[in-house]
Scaffold this motif. Structure first.
Motif, short mmCIF file in Angstrom:
data_model
loop_
_atom_site.label_atom_id
_atom_site.label_comp_id
_atom_site.label_asym_id
_atom_site.label_seq_id
_atom_site.Cartn_x
_atom_site.Cartn_y
_atom_site.Cartn_z
N VAL A 319 0.84 -1.20 0.00
CA VAL A 319 0.00 0.00 0.00
C VAL A 319 0.88 1.26 0.00
CG1 VAL A 319 -1.63 1.37 1.37
CG2 VAL A 319 -1.99 -1.09 1.11
N PHE A 320 1.94 1.22 0.78
CA PHE A 320 2.81 2.39 0.90
C PHE A 320 4.07 2.24 0.06
CE2 PHE A 320 0.36 2.18 4.88
CZ PHE A 320 -0.30 3.39 4.76
N ARG A 321 3.92 1.67 -1.12
CA ARG A 321 5.11 1.36 -1.90
C ARG A 321 5.73 2.59 -2.56
NH1 ARG A 321 0.59 -0.11 -4.36
NH2 ARG A 321 0.19 0.44 -6.53
N LYS A 322 4.96 3.68 -2.66
CA LYS A 322 5.47 4.84 -3.39
C LYS A 322 6.61 5.53 -2.66
CE LYS A 322 1.54 6.33 -6.01
NZ LYS A 322 0.30 7.02 -5.76
N HIS A 328 6.33 16.05 -0.99
CA HIS A 328 5.12 15.34 -0.56
C HIS A 328 4.70 15.68 0.85
CE1 HIS A 328 6.75 12.42 -3.64
NE2 HIS A 328 5.62 12.84 -4.14
N LEU B 116 -1.85 1.57 8.81
CA LEU B 116 -2.62 1.72 7.58
C LEU B 116 -3.68 2.80 7.72
CD1 LEU B 116 -2.94 -2.05 6.74
CD2 LEU B 116 -2.19 -0.33 5.10
N ILE B 118 -3.70 5.44 9.89
CA ILE B 118 -3.14 6.79 10.03
C ILE B 118 -2.69 7.33 8.68
CG2 ILE B 118 -1.30 8.18 11.05
CD1 ILE B 118 -1.12 6.16 13.31
N PHE B 119 -1.93 6.52 7.95
CA PHE B 119 -1.31 7.01 6.73
C PHE B 119 -2.12 6.67 5.48
CE2 PHE B 119 2.08 7.11 9.75
CZ PHE B 119 2.82 8.22 9.39
N GLY B 120 -3.22 5.97 5.68
CA GLY B 120 -3.94 5.45 4.52
C GLY B 120 -5.06 6.33 3.99
N LYS B 123 -4.47 6.78 0.53
CA LYS B 123 -3.91 5.60 -0.14
C LYS B 123 -4.92 4.47 -0.28
CE LYS B 123 0.68 6.61 -0.23
NZ LYS B 123 0.55 7.99 -0.74
N LEU B 124 -6.00 4.56 0.48
CA LEU B 124 -6.96 3.47 0.48
C LEU B 124 -8.36 3.99 0.14
CD1 LEU B 124 -5.91 1.68 3.80
CD2 LEU B 124 -5.50 0.85 1.50
N LEU B 128 -12.24 0.44 2.52
CA LEU B 128 -11.09 -0.33 3.00
C LEU B 128 -10.44 0.39 4.18
CD1 LEU B 128 -9.74 -2.91 2.21
CD2 LEU B 128 -8.26 -1.67 0.64
N ILE B 487 -6.28 1.25 -4.37
CA ILE B 487 -5.23 1.07 -3.36
C ILE B 487 -3.95 1.73 -3.85
CG2 ILE B 487 -3.79 -0.64 -2.20
CD1 ILE B 487 -6.16 -2.54 -2.40
N GLY B 488 -3.33 2.48 -2.94
CA GLY B 488 -2.10 3.18 -3.31
C GLY B 488 -2.37 4.57 -3.84
N GLY B 489 -3.64 4.95 -3.96
CA GLY B 489 -3.98 6.27 -4.47
C GLY B 489 -3.96 6.26 -5.99
N ASP B 490 -4.38 7.38 -6.59
CA ASP B 490 -4.40 7.46 -8.04
C ASP B 490 -3.02 7.80 -8.58
OD1 ASP B 490 -7.16 6.95 -8.17
OD2 ASP B 490 -7.53 9.00 -7.52
N MET B 498 1.22 14.25 1.01
CA MET B 498 0.53 13.18 1.72
C MET B 498 -0.56 13.77 2.60
SD MET B 498 4.07 11.37 2.77
CE MET B 498 3.45 10.29 4.03
N ALA B 499 -1.64 13.01 2.74
CA ALA B 499 -2.76 13.52 3.52
C ALA B 499 -2.40 13.57 5.00
CB ALA B 499 -3.98 12.64 3.32
#
Lengths: 333, 502
Positions: A319-322, A328, B116, B118-120, B123-124, B128, B487-490, B498-499
């Motif tokens: 998921v955090f592969r970027k 950023h 996932l 906090i940082f997602g 990204k998600l 999800l 998943i992973g954002g666009d 980052m959000a």
């Protein structure tokens, strides 16, 4: 192979997972002072491990819990014996976790700077202390007939163990630098790569000395193979790093850690904590382990849970592969 | 002096301090995880912005709190080996298993999915993302379950046999450890109390904002959610506490007798609400008692005999040999009262709040004109409670925020102190559990280090919480309103900030 042998392998595996994963986030913590040139680069580094460090740390809790359940005598002797170093590690892990979570929660520069100092020291100290601890475990310590540690704190600071501490520090920082170059973009990525080259060489010198010493002292054919794998992987990691193949470099620095941990556990077996006072007082997989019934239940638990854990933790990395860079990093909230 | 500084005493102080401190955060973590997951689910299902704002606001407070819960939890796992190595040797075969299960099954869950979550945010996909919070919530509950199974075994050891050859207790039936009545009832009681805690926190913080007439939309929703949870959890805490009491009367009669400072057998036995005098030496100059209630608590009828401290002490002496089997009576007596008193006061305040904010009153068209109007608590359909009284209710509700924390702490102190002098009831004495090789200096060092560190962190945490509580919910940003669908954002917004970041 009996259940307590399997549990010896599982615990070795958990420590390998811990050093592989938390190894690079300790390294990132150390690099916030070595590599980052300004505040936003510091934040880039911290954010490369942001989503995962907490999950990484649970490998330690699993290793601790598994030792308690599978080898209570080992757990009891180790943690009561290495009392003060362990206390220091715990303090570091407490402050470190809080530092990551709280650093950006206030805008004042002084607040953030204090937490940044904390992140550096609380990453560096455990990285050293785990090496010292494992150096002592492998080398053996003063354990009496009642399985009690009877040495003092200063006994733990012998040259072999200190060298072990330097190895883990260098190795984790190298591993962290490789991770940083894998996860960032721009200027910091290039510098991380260059720094990884230097750190890798330092690591190679220290690791060859430490692993060679271990081999000469306690080694057998199996540990020799592990040692060769560790050294070859380290060289491969350095080569891949130089070629800019960051993914491969990270895989190889990870293999270096895994092989080095494997070597330590191979030289340890069938002891779990040898006694330097009298060989027959050593803690072994047989005299330190739980009953077969407990081990059986634990084996079921580990067999089912561990693959699932690895699956969803792997997914997190996906998921955090970027890669991330300074552009950023949003304003803190 | 020598006795006061004995390693056993120091180790007990350390265990008490680190555990009670850890347990300030645990109940909040358990309940807020579920409440935040609930709010996020409401957002996913309705798309209403107030739910998203609430999710983010409570989520932030939750994160500040869980950080402390996690790091103080690490100490808990290792101090058994550090200060209680003979305990670890004796019971590792049994006690270690649930701890290892907790790490492997629950803690991995919690810590991975919280990262996932906090940082997602960017990204998600939102479903999800919401799922991740539910995973965190499940993790916290599982974690509580395994730990309480381990603790329940210390209160009421089952599924083991003593092995003379190895000199330790060995597991024979793990299923029994996980499912014995003590475990199930304790889990029920602790979880309901946890929800009481989180709900009171939510009510208190919402009341604070409503009093200042800020963030009304989000806070009104949060207040109602908090109040409903508080009342339901309060009722269930009482019910579960009652079942736990009955189990205790059977399994640890000494603990319950000392909780009541009941010295000699009584039938019917009264429940002591308050007593003045010397509870440590048999009673009492002033005592307020409810006749027959203790009998009822123990046996479900109002006349059955309940054995007193002296009776139980005598029977334990016959069973285990000479010695004093009484715990510290004032601590257990008052601990029991503070637990119930503070818990039930929060429940009562919640009940009052729920009645005062009933839909047909508070939201009655006659009493408000718009969504953002500051609320007046209604007394009847036509008459409001008045600005001043309304304000007093908000103040009271705000203070209530801390009550369950006090109740929880005393609950644990009571439970653990009431078991003394045993560390494993009837099997292993506390004095035989400490690390023989650890020096007085080492234990004092760690006691001082942990206490100082925890005190500093408490100041940091409270200040930070206060700051974020005061700030209230933030306005939503562009990225919040357009969560990614992949998943992973666009891929198109690779360079977008980052959000969320540290």
């Amino acid at each position: 192979m009996q259940l307590h042998d399997i549990w010896f392998v599982i615990i070795a595996f958990l420590w390998t997972g811990y050093f592989f994963l938390e190894g690079f986030d300790f390294g990132i913590g150390v690099l916030t002072k070595l590599l980052a040139r300004n505040r936003s680069e510091k934040r880039v580094l911290i954010n490369t491990i942001g989503p995962v460090w907490d999950g990484n740390e649970v490998w330690l809790l699993s290793a601790g819990g598994a030792t308690f359940a599978a080898f209570p005598e080992w757990y009891a002797t180790l943690f009561s014996g290495f009392y003060l170093p362990l206390l220091l590690i715990l303090v570091c892990l407490i402050v470190r976790g809080v530092a990551f979570e709280y650093r950006a929660k206030r805008p004042e520069e002084r607040w953030q700077r204090n937490w940044e100092h904390a992140i550096f020291w609380t990453s560096l100290l455990p990285a050293v202390l785990w090496g010292v601890a494992f150096g002592n475990i492998v080398h053996g310590v003063k354990i009496d007939a009642h399985k009690e540690y009877v040495g003092g704190v200063l006994d733990l600071l012998n040259p072999y163990a200190i060298l072990g501490g330097l190895v883990t520090l260098a190795l984790f920082t190298f591993h962290g630098a490789v991770f940083a170059s894998l996860k960032t973009v721009g200027d910091i990525r290039e510098r991380a790569r260059r720094m990884a080259g230097v750190l890798g060489l330092i690591t190679a010198v220290l690791a060859v000395a430490f692993l060679g010493w271990t081999q000469a002292d306690k080694g057998d054919a199996g540990s020799l193979v592990a040692m060769i794998v560790a050294v070859v992987a380290l060289v491969a990691a350095l080569g891949a790093n130089r070629l800019g193949r960051e993914g491969w470099a990270f895989a190889f620095s990870g293999i270096t850690i895994a092989a080095a941990v494997a070597m330590l556990f191979l030289t340890l077996f069938p002891n779990v904590m040898p006694s330097t006072l009298n060989e027959s007082w050593s803690l072994t997989v047989t005299n330190a382990s739980s009953s077969p019934y407990t081990l059986k239940i634990m084996t079921w638990c580990a067999a089912i849970a561990a693959p699932i854990v690895m699956l969803y933790q792997g997914w997190t990395y996906w998921v955090f592969r970027k890669r991330i860079g300074t552009q950023h990093i949003a304003e803190a909230h | 002096m020598e006795l006061a500084l004995a390693p056993e005493t120091m180790a007990r102080w350390q265990f008490g301090i680190t555990t009670v401190y850890h347990f300030l955060f645990v109940p909040l973590t358990i309940s807020l995880a579920a409440l935040v997951a609930g709010l996020e689910t409401a957002w996913v299902r309705t798309g209403k912005q107030k739910y998203l704002k609430a999710t983010k606001f409570w989520g932030k407070l939750f994160l500040i709190n869980i950080a402390m819960g996690v790091v103080t939890g690490i100490v808990q796992e290792f101090q058994f080996g550090m200060n209680w190595s003979d305990y670890s040797r004796f019971v590792g075969d049994i006690f270690g298993a649930p701890l290892a299960f907790e790490a492997l099954i629950a803690f991995f869950f919690e810590s991975t999915f919280i990262g996932l979550w906090i940082f997602g945010w960017d990204k998600l996909p939102k479903k999800l993302h919401c799922f991740c919070m539910w995973m965190v919530s499940i993790g916290t509950v599982l974690s509580a379950y395994f730990i309480l199974a381990a603790n329940s075994w210390m209160q009421h050891p089952v599924g083991y046999k003593y092995n003379r050859a190895t000199g330790r207790a060995e597991l024979t039936d793990f299923w029994k450890v996980l499912t014995q009545d003590t475990t199930l009832v304790v889990v029920f009681h602790t979880l309901t109390a946890a929800f009481l805690t989180g709900a009171a926190f939510m009510v208190g913080v919402s009341a604070y904002h409503l009093m200042r007439k800020k963030h009304i939309k989000v806070m009104r929703t949060s207040l109602r959610l908090g109040l409903v949870t508080l009342v339901v959890a309060g009722l269930l805490t009482a019910v579960s506490g009652d079942s736990l009491g009955k189990v205790m009367f059977k399994q640890q009669p000494m603990k319950m007798a000392s909780a009541e400072a009941l010295w000699d057998k009584a039938a019917p036995a009264p429940f002591s609400v308050f007593s003045y005098g010397d509870v440590a030496k048999g009673h009492n100059k002033v005592a307020i008692e409810i006749p027959g209630l203790l009998s009822f608590l123990a046996h479900n009828d109002f006349s059955s005999p309940v054995p007193g401290i002296n009776d139980v002490n005598k029977s334990e002496q016959q069973k285990f040999g000479p010695g004093d089997y009484r715990p510290n009576i004032p601590v257990t007596y008052w601990g029991f009262r503070w637990m119930i008193g503070f818990g039930m006061t929060s429940f009562a305040i919640g009940l009052a709040g729920l009645w005062l904010t009933r839909k047909k009153f508070w939201l009655a068209p006659g009493l408000r004109t718009g969504d953002e109007e500051p609320p007046h608590l209604a007394l009847t359909k036509n008459r409001t409670l008045g600005a001043r009284l309304t304000k007093w209710y908000w103040r009271l509700a705000f203070v209530t925020l801390g009550f369950p924390l006090i109740a929880n702490s005393w609950g644990w102190i009571f439970t653990e102190m009431g078991r003394q002098p045993w560390v494993v009831y009837g099997v292993l004495r506390t004095r035989d559990a400490v690390s023989p090789g650890v020096t007085q200096g080492e234990v004092i060092t760690s006691l001082v280090v942990f206490t100082t560190l925890y005190a500093i962190l408490a100041v940091v945490e409270v200040k930070l919480l206060a700051k974020y509580i005061k700030a209230g919910p933030q306005e939503l940003s562009e990225s919040d309103l357009n969560p990614p669908t992949k998943i992973g954002g666009d891929p198109t917004d690779a360079d977008r900030p980052m959000a969320f970041s540290y």
